[in-house]
Design a protein around this motif. Structure first.
Motif, PDB file in Angstrom:
ATOM      1  N   GLU A  35     -43.977  -9.180 -10.863  1.00 17.38           N
ATOM      2  CA  GLU A  35     -42.623  -8.642 -10.852  1.00 17.38           C
ATOM      3  C   GLU A  35     -42.066  -8.495 -12.269  1.00 17.38           C
ATOM      4  N   SER A  36     -41.241  -7.494 -12.463  1.00 16.81           N
ATOM      5  CA  SER A  36     -40.507  -7.368 -13.715  1.00 16.81           C
ATOM      6  C   SER A  36     -39.301  -8.295 -13.671  1.00 16.81           C
ATOM      7  N   ILE A  37     -39.032  -8.934 -14.795  1.00 11.26           N
ATOM      8  CA  ILE A  37     -37.904  -9.861 -14.859  1.00 11.26           C
ATOM      9  C   ILE A  37     -37.065  -9.583 -16.102  1.00 11.26           C
ATOM     10  N   GLY A  38     -35.782  -9.874 -15.987  1.00  9.53           N
ATOM     11  CA  GLY A  38     -34.892  -9.865 -17.136  1.00  9.53           C
ATOM     12  C   GLY A  38     -34.814 -11.266 -17.707  1.00  9.53           C
ATOM     13  N   ILE A  39     -34.815 -11.373 -19.037  1.00 12.91           N
ATOM     14  CA  ILE A  39     -34.761 -12.671 -19.712  1.00 12.91           C
ATOM     15  C   ILE A  39     -33.510 -12.721 -20.576  1.00 12.91           C
ATOM     16  N   GLN A  40     -32.796 -13.826 -20.496  1.00 10.73           N
ATOM     17  CA  GLN A  40     -31.618 -14.032 -21.337  1.00 10.73           C
ATOM     18  C   GLN A  40     -31.734 -15.389 -22.023  1.00 10.73           C
ATOM     19  N   LEU A  41     -31.672 -15.386 -23.347  1.00 12.02           N
ATOM     20  CA  LEU A  41     -31.687 -16.616 -24.137  1.00 12.02           C
ATOM     21  C   LEU A  41     -30.336 -16.767 -24.834  1.00 12.02           C
ATOM     22  N   GLN A  42     -29.637 -17.853 -24.540  1.00 13.64           N
ATOM     23  CA  GLN A  42     -28.347 -18.120 -25.172  1.00 13.64           C
ATOM     24  C   GLN A  42     -28.579 -18.770 -26.525  1.00 13.64           C
ATOM     25  N   LEU A  43     -28.046 -18.171 -27.590  1.00 14.93           N
ATOM     26  CA  LEU A  43     -28.277 -18.644 -28.949  1.00 14.93           C
ATOM     27  C   LEU A  43     -27.146 -19.569 -29.401  1.00 14.93           C
ATOM     28  N   ASP A 154     -33.880 -19.621 -32.172  1.00 16.37           N
ATOM     29  CA  ASP A 154     -33.537 -20.877 -31.518  1.00 16.37           C
ATOM     30  C   ASP A 154     -32.613 -20.551 -30.350  1.00 16.37           C
ATOM     31  N   PHE A 155     -32.705 -21.320 -29.275  1.00 14.70           N
ATOM     32  CA  PHE A 155     -31.806 -21.059 -28.155  1.00 14.70           C
ATOM     33  C   PHE A 155     -31.433 -22.377 -27.478  1.00 14.70           C
ATOM     34  N   THR A 156     -30.278 -22.355 -26.844  1.00 18.32           N
ATOM     35  CA  THR A 156     -29.762 -23.555 -26.186  1.00 18.32           C
ATOM     36  C   THR A 156     -29.954 -23.522 -24.689  1.00 18.32           C
ATOM     37  N   ASP A 157     -30.101 -22.333 -24.118  1.00 16.85           N
ATOM     38  CA  ASP A 157     -30.274 -22.191 -22.678  1.00 16.85           C
ATOM     39  C   ASP A 157     -30.947 -20.854 -22.418  1.00 16.85           C
ATOM     40  N   GLY A 158     -31.616 -20.746 -21.291  1.00 22.46           N
ATOM     41  CA  GLY A 158     -32.272 -19.490 -20.949  1.00 22.46           C
ATOM     42  C   GLY A 158     -32.402 -19.328 -19.464  1.00 22.46           C
ATOM     43  N   SER A 159     -32.435 -18.053 -19.017  1.00 21.82           N
ATOM     44  CA  SER A 159     -32.535 -17.749 -17.594  1.00 21.82           C
ATOM     45  C   SER A 159     -33.421 -16.533 -17.394  1.00 21.82           C
ATOM     46  N   ILE A 160     -34.057 -16.462 -16.234  1.00 24.32           N
ATOM     47  CA  ILE A 160     -34.786 -15.253 -15.847  1.00 24.32           C
ATOM     48  C   ILE A 160     -34.212 -14.733 -14.529  1.00 24.32           C
ATOM     49  N   PHE A 161     -34.230 -13.402 -14.380  1.00 27.50           N
ATOM     50  CA  PHE A 161     -33.687 -12.731 -13.204  1.00 27.50           C
ATOM     51  C   PHE A 161     -34.660 -11.640 -12.764  1.00 27.50           C
ATOM     52  N   LEU A 162     -34.636 -11.304 -11.493  1.00 25.62           N
ATOM     53  CA  LEU A 162     -35.450 -10.192 -11.012  1.00 25.62           C
ATOM     54  C   LEU A 162     -34.925  -8.893 -11.597  1.00 25.62           C
ATOM     55  N   ASP A 184     -31.513  -7.081 -11.336  1.00 28.02           N
ATOM     56  CA  ASP A 184     -31.089  -6.944  -9.948  1.00 28.02           C
ATOM     57  C   ASP A 184     -29.594  -7.226  -9.809  1.00 28.02           C
ATOM     58  N   HIS A 185     -28.932  -6.406  -8.964  1.00 27.40           N
ATOM     59  CA  HIS A 185     -27.481  -6.519  -8.796  1.00 27.40           C
ATOM     60  C   HIS A 185     -27.058  -7.889  -8.274  1.00 27.40           C
ATOM     61  N   ASN A 186     -27.919  -8.564  -7.532  1.00 29.45           N
ATOM     62  CA  ASN A 186     -27.561  -9.885  -7.017  1.00 29.45           C
ATOM     63  C   ASN A 186     -27.423 -10.916  -8.134  1.00 29.45           C
ATOM     64  N   ASN A 187     -28.132 -10.649  -9.252  1.00 27.13           N
ATOM     65  CA  ASN A 187     -28.008 -11.495 -10.440  1.00 27.13           C
ATOM     66  C   ASN A 187     -28.266 -12.970 -10.143  1.00 27.13           C
ATOM     67  N   ILE A 188     -29.177 -13.225  -9.217  1.00 24.02           N
ATOM     68  CA  ILE A 188     -29.521 -14.604  -8.865  1.00 24.02           C
ATOM     69  C   ILE A 188     -30.582 -15.116  -9.836  1.00 24.02           C
ATOM     70  N   ARG A 189     -30.300 -16.246 -10.460  1.00 27.12           N
ATOM     71  CA  ARG A 189     -31.239 -16.806 -11.427  1.00 27.12           C
ATOM     72  C   ARG A 189     -32.483 -17.310 -10.705  1.00 27.12           C
ATOM     73  N   LEU A 190     -33.649 -16.854 -11.176  1.00 23.86           N
ATOM     74  CA  LEU A 190     -34.922 -17.282 -10.592  1.00 23.86           C
ATOM     75  C   LEU A 190     -35.412 -18.589 -11.191  1.00 23.86           C
ATOM     76  N   GLY A 191     -35.051 -18.833 -12.445  1.00 26.45           N
ATOM     77  CA  GLY A 191     -35.513 -20.041 -13.109  1.00 26.45           C
ATOM     78  C   GLY A 191     -34.888 -20.189 -14.472  1.00 26.45           C
ATOM     79  N   ASN A 192     -35.087 -21.343 -15.088  1.00 29.26           N
ATOM     80  CA  ASN A 192     -34.596 -21.563 -16.445  1.00 29.26           C
ATOM     81  C   ASN A 192     -35.692 -21.229 -17.450  1.00 29.26           C
ATOM     82  N   VAL A 193     -35.355 -21.263 -18.705  1.00 29.21           N
ATOM     83  CA  VAL A 193     -36.331 -21.068 -19.779  1.00 29.21           C
ATOM     84  C   VAL A 193     -36.315 -22.320 -20.638  1.00 29.21           C
ATOM     85  N   LYS A 194     -37.438 -23.015 -20.674  1.00 32.81           N
ATOM     86  CA  LYS A 194     -37.525 -24.254 -21.439  1.00 32.81           C
ATOM     87  C   LYS A 194     -38.151 -24.058 -22.806  1.00 32.81           C
TER      88      LYS A 194
END
Length: 316
Positions: A35-43, A154-162, A184-194
């Motif tokens: 699956e393709s996923i969106g990744i967001q890393l909070q800096l 460097d990042f403090t938090d991260g999330s992946i989404f469908l 995805d419009h539901n914007n449900i987080r699939l997991g964190n980024v460690k």
């Protein structure tokens, strides 16, 4: 939102894999994804995404990091917004090895530069697998390099989404194609980024594994991999993962070379695309590896790393 690395011969795409602390010891089966996923890393800082000419003739340069506003440290765009109520703001700005400098802005000027400020890194990649025992996932493959900062942030938090594929820009010799995706419009987080390490991002899977249509499969030992037919799992339309035929043409030092033979995939994509790295490779019903590269001058030709090598290279 792009995450890619070029060189003269090949384009390193998005390769995905994940490791639990003792993955080599107990990872016997993995769920192949694609699956393709969106990744967001909070800096933990704010940086300037584009050059901005200020009314006083000074520049905010691409890659500048804003460290303070009115003498107070800032770590987010939101904190800068909170300071804009002041009639005048003094920004402390720094770029890598350069000396810190200060710029004075009116509140109106500060509002005008907000669209050019960022406190996160975004991207689109491919999910390779989930370990059903540890509930760890792997995504993106090689390290995320921020395109503005030109370094792994460097990042403090991260999330992946469908993510859903809306359009394909086909590859052609000398011109790598890419997927155009939206989260995805539901914007449900699939997991964190460690971790954002040499071999990709990894973290804990938070969604229900029962939603996956694919079952865990055995990992193929490197000595069992054969030249010839295999399958590549990836999404090229919407969020549907499909299996496409490839031929493995070379096996050497935990890496593979392959050629896309699937007529449908060649017709729609021209071969391998940016964003396709990390796509699982399956042979005889067993997990072989993940796509890592394309050959720019021959986009039907790609490279991959074996899944057993991925597990050995787990982040510390």
């Amino acid at each position: 939102m792009k995450c890619h690395l070029r060189n003269l011969l090949t384009l390193v795409l998005f390769m995905v894999f994940i490791f639990s602390p003792n993955a080599e010891a107990f990872a016997k089966k993995l769920i192949p994804m694609g699956e393709s996923i969106g990744i967001q890393l909070q800096l933990p800082f704010v940086y300037v995404a584009h050059d901005v000419l200020l009314p006083n003739g000074h520049w905010l340069k691409k890659g500048d990091v804003i460290t303070e506003v009115n003498g107070s440290s800032v770590t987010s765009v939101e904190k800068i917004k909170d300071q804009i109520s002041s009639n005048e703001l003094t920004l402390s700005v720094k770029q890598k090895a350069q000396e810190k400098r200060e710029l004075s802005l009116t509140s109106e000027q500060a509002n005008n530069i907000l669209p050019f400020l960022k406190d996160e890194t975004d991207g689109i990649g491919t999910l390779t697998f989930i370990d059903p025992e540890s509930k760890q996932y792997g995504a993106l493959g090689h390290q995320i390099i921020d395109g503005v900062l030109n370094e792994p942030p460097d990042f403090t938090d991260g999330s992946i989404f469908l993510a859903s594929i809306e359009q394909i820009k086909k590859s052609s010799p000398g011109n790598p194609g890419y997927k155009i995706s939206v989260i995805d419009h539901n914007n449900i987080r699939l997991g964190n980024v460690k971790s954002n390490d040499l071999y990709g991002i990894f973290g804990s899977w938070e969604s229900d594994l029962k939603e996956s249509l694919r079952k865990p499969i055995d990992i193929m030992n490197e000595e069992e991999i054969e030249l010839g037919k295999a399958e590549l799992y990836t999404a090229i339309e919407g969020s549907e993962v499909e299996a496409f035929e490839i031929d493995i043409t070379k096996i050497e030092d935990n890496f593979l070379q392959f050629v896309v033979t699937d007529k449908e995939l060649l017709e729609k994509t021209g071969g391998i695309l940016q964003g396709m790295s990390g796509s699982p490779i399956i042979q005889k019903g067993q997990f072989v590896g993940a796509v890592t590269h394309m050959f720019v001058e021959q986009p039907s030709k790609g490279a991959a790393i074996t899944v057993t090598e991925m597990l050995k290279k787990k982040p510390k």
